[in-house]
Design an enzyme around this catalytic site. Sequence first.
Site, PDB file in Angstrom:
ATOM      1  N   ALA A 122      87.908 116.217  65.430  1.00 24.28           N
ATOM      2  CA  ALA A 122      88.067 116.551  64.687  1.00 24.28           C
ATOM      3  C   ALA A 122      89.300 115.767  63.993  1.00 24.28           C
ATOM      4  CB  ALA A 122      88.782 117.778  64.308  1.00 24.28           C
ATOM      5  N   ASN A 190      92.757 121.468  70.551  1.00 22.44           N
ATOM      6  CA  ASN A 190      91.908 120.120  71.398  1.00 22.44           C
ATOM      7  C   ASN A 190      92.536 119.372  70.580  1.00 22.44           C
ATOM      8  OD1 ASN A 190      90.851 122.019  73.284  1.00 22.44           O
ATOM      9  ND2 ASN A 190      89.610 122.774  71.538  1.00 22.44           N
ATOM     10  N   HIS A 220      95.096 118.411  59.319  1.00 24.46           N
ATOM     11  CA  HIS A 220      95.895 116.864  61.049  1.00 24.46           C
ATOM     12  C   HIS A 220      96.714 116.086  60.587  1.00 24.46           C
ATOM     13  CE1 HIS A 220      93.821 120.379  63.191  1.00 24.46           C
ATOM     14  NE2 HIS A 220      92.499 120.005  62.991  1.00 24.46           N
TER      15      HIS A 220
END
Length: 268
Positions: A122, A190, A220
Amino acid sequence: MSGIRVGIVGLGAIGRKLAQALTQGIDGLELSCVTVGGRDKAQAWLSEQGIDCPIVAMQDLPAHCDIAVECAPAAVVGELCTTMLGAGKKVMILSAGAILPRPELAELARARGGQIIIPTGALLGLDAVSAAAEGEIRSVRMITRKPPRGLAGAPYLVENAISVEGLSEKLLVFKGSAGEAAKGFPANVNVAAALSLAGIGPDATTIEIWADPGVTRNCHRIEVDADSASFSLEIENIPSENPKTGRITALSALAALRKLGAPLRVGT
């Protein structure tokens, strides 16, 4: 070329996406088996989808596949890696945080000729971070914002009695190293573990985690300062059926699988 045999461990949102894509056909790859905790439920879904592949026990994976893709809870990573790497096979690990406390797995891969593959997942920019790490990286910082329900139940929140229910404004729930975050949020960050492995390690990589009721996506941002470049990157990932995981995670695993046998490979 003969097809690379792919085994899938776990048939949740990501595992099902991979199984469907492999069944529909990807050049050079074939779905050869699955390993699951609930056999009856998995078999019912496979039959419903018209997917004909055996369900095998973890210890039997090396006999059925060349690479096993982990799409299961992080608790299976140790056993999966030991089984596949011990047989000189490859594993693709999506729960990258589970690799951080187990340096012996990389040693096992080296000794037996296996390989651990961690896809981009991601987070974007890992190619640039890996390239910068060939020189000197001075700092790597990550800021993650997630809808509160995507963080609910994380061990760190439970242990520290931090509630994310009913928030009306964003709340900083963690600030520290990527290694600490991986332990406290095993299903959530992760991406931070992968970032640290690509760059300057889990202790030197820092992360902030925010529970933010104002966002509907997993957001993010990474900031990197190196002797070759300084850069910042942002991504907003749409959650999958599992709010802890973005839809792009399964697609990233598919892209990494395609590269295994691709005649033209783009990216580091």
